[in-house]
Design an enzyme around this catalytic site. Structure first.
Site, short mmCIF file in Angstrom:
data_model
loop_
_atom_site.label_atom_id
_atom_site.label_comp_id
_atom_site.label_asym_id
_atom_site.label_seq_id
_atom_site.Cartn_x
_atom_site.Cartn_y
_atom_site.Cartn_z
CE LYS A 133 -3.97 -2.22 2.30
NZ LYS A 133 -5.00 -2.07 3.38
CE1 TYR A 168 -9.43 -3.29 0.43
CE2 TYR A 168 -8.54 -1.43 -0.80
CZ TYR A 168 -8.35 -2.50 0.05
OH TYR A 168 -7.10 -2.79 0.53
CG PHE A 186 -13.47 1.31 7.07
CD1 PHE A 186 -12.97 0.73 5.91
CD2 PHE A 186 -14.12 0.50 8.00
CE1 PHE A 186 -13.09 -0.64 5.68
CE2 PHE A 186 -14.24 -0.87 7.78
CZ PHE A 186 -13.73 -1.44 6.61
NE ARG A 224 -5.80 -12.37 5.51
CZ ARG A 224 -6.50 -11.23 5.48
NH1 ARG A 224 -6.44 -10.43 4.41
NH2 ARG A 224 -7.26 -10.87 6.48
CB THR A 251 -6.97 -5.67 9.94
OG1 THR A 251 -7.41 -6.89 9.33
CG2 THR A 251 -7.38 -4.51 9.07
NE ARG A 255 -2.18 -5.42 7.27
CZ ARG A 255 -3.28 -6.06 6.90
NH1 ARG A 255 -3.74 -7.08 7.62
NH2 ARG A 255 -3.94 -5.70 5.81
CG ASN A 272 -3.70 -2.09 6.82
OD1 ASN A 272 -3.58 -1.78 5.65
ND2 ASN A 272 -4.67 -2.85 7.26
CG HIS A 320 -5.24 -6.47 -0.15
ND1 HIS A 320 -6.41 -6.62 0.54
CD2 HIS A 320 -5.28 -7.31 -1.21
CE1 HIS A 320 -7.15 -7.54 -0.10
NE2 HIS A 320 -6.48 -7.96 -1.16
CD GLU A 323 -8.63 -9.59 -3.31
OE1 GLU A 323 -7.45 -9.90 -3.04
OE2 GLU A 323 -9.47 -9.33 -2.44
N1 LIG Z 1 -12.31 -0.20 11.37
C1 LIG Z 1 -11.57 0.24 10.36
N2 LIG Z 1 -11.21 1.54 10.28
C2 LIG Z 1 -10.47 2.00 9.26
N3 LIG Z 1 -10.02 1.22 8.25
C3 LIG Z 1 -10.34 -0.07 8.29
C4 LIG Z 1 -11.13 -0.63 9.33
N4 LIG Z 1 -11.29 -1.95 9.09
C5 LIG Z 1 -10.63 -2.18 7.93
N5 LIG Z 1 -10.07 -1.06 7.45
C6 LIG Z 1 -9.30 -0.89 6.24
O1 LIG Z 1 -9.93 -1.60 5.17
C7 LIG Z 1 -9.07 -2.62 4.68
C8 LIG Z 1 -9.89 -3.82 4.32
O2 LIG Z 1 -10.49 -4.34 5.48
P1 LIG Z 1 -10.54 -5.90 5.74
O3 LIG Z 1 -11.48 -6.15 6.85
O4 LIG Z 1 -10.75 -6.61 4.42
O5 LIG Z 1 -9.08 -6.16 6.31
P2 LIG Z 1 -7.92 -7.07 5.82
O6 LIG Z 1 -8.47 -8.24 5.06
O7 LIG Z 1 -6.99 -7.38 6.95
O8 LIG Z 1 -7.16 -6.07 4.91
P3 LIG Z 1 -6.95 -6.14 3.38
O9 LIG Z 1 -8.29 -6.39 2.74
O10 LIG Z 1 -6.37 -4.79 3.03
O11 LIG Z 1 -5.99 -7.26 3.23
C9 LIG Z 1 -8.05 -2.85 5.82
O12 LIG Z 1 -6.80 -3.33 5.38
C10 LIG Z 1 -7.91 -1.47 6.41
O13 LIG Z 1 -6.97 -0.70 5.66
#
Ligand SMILES: Nc1ncnc2c1ncn2[C@@H]1O[C@H](COP(=O)(O)OP(=O)(O)OP(=O)(O)O)[C@@H](O)[C@H]1O
Length: 142
Positions: free
Chosen positions: A11, A51, A59, A87, A93, A104, A114, A117, A128
């Site tokens: 990212k 997304y 968010f 993962r 996350t 992370r 973070n 992804h 994806e």
């Molecule tokens: N509560 C939150 N507040 C702000 N941003 C969030 C929050 N939860 C998730 N995100 C953002 O949205 C992205 C996607 O959320 P998801 O739940 O799919 O997490 P993830 O699977 O760990 O991350 P990614 O999809 O980026 O791999 C997260 O990586 C983070 O950047």
């Protein structure tokens, strides 16, 4: 476990910190091969589409703004159990909850910024990877 592929994104925060190489080293040390890669600056439409499953989350707008704030590096990782392996390398996350030694924990600064992804299931990985790469852009080794 069978060989599989997963989609990874470094990212904008991690690109800005100049740690692309350190993250690639972690993939390689874990036995994940980088079989496709590109640096790109996502458009609003590309980030929103990627997304889309989070469209209704509070968010979402911040997430899209962040993902379009600077260049990202998108790659396909190939290896045994690649989805889970990636993962595990990424960590939780929220970097505050990420285990020591994960990407992370070491490189992310907040739940928004973070660092990486990674696809969370075989179905997500398929969608994806196809979102960013044509079959002809994926170059398995060997
Ligand atoms: N509560 C939150 N507040 C702000 N941003 C969030 C929050 N939860 C998730 N995100 C953002 O949205 C992205 C996607 O959320 P998801 O739940 O799919 O997490 P993830 O699977 O760990 O991350 P990614 O999809 O980026 O791999 C997260 O990586 C983070 O950047």
């Amino acid at each position: 476990m069978a060989n599989e592929r997963t989609l990874s994104i470094i990212k904008p925060d991690a690109v800005a910190k100049n740690v692309i190489g350190e993250i690639y080293t972690r993939f390689e040390k874990a036995g994940l091969e980088i079989v496709a890669a590109k640096m790109m600056h996502l458009t609003q439409e590309q980030a929103e589409g990627f997304y889309a499953e989070h469209k209704e989350r509070p968010f979402f707008n911040d997430l899209v703004a962040f993902m379009t704030s600077g260049p990202v590096v998108v790659q396909v990782l190939d290896g045994e159990g690649a989805i889970l392996k990636n993962r595990d390398l990424m960590g939780a996350t929220n970097p505050k909850e990420a285990e020591a030694g994960t990407i992370r924990a070491d490189f992310a600064s907040s739940i928004d910024a973070n660092a990486v992804h990674g696809s969370d299931s075989a179905a997500s990985a398929e969608r994806e990877i196809a979102y960013f790469f044509n079959d002809s852009e994926i170059c398995p080794r060997g």
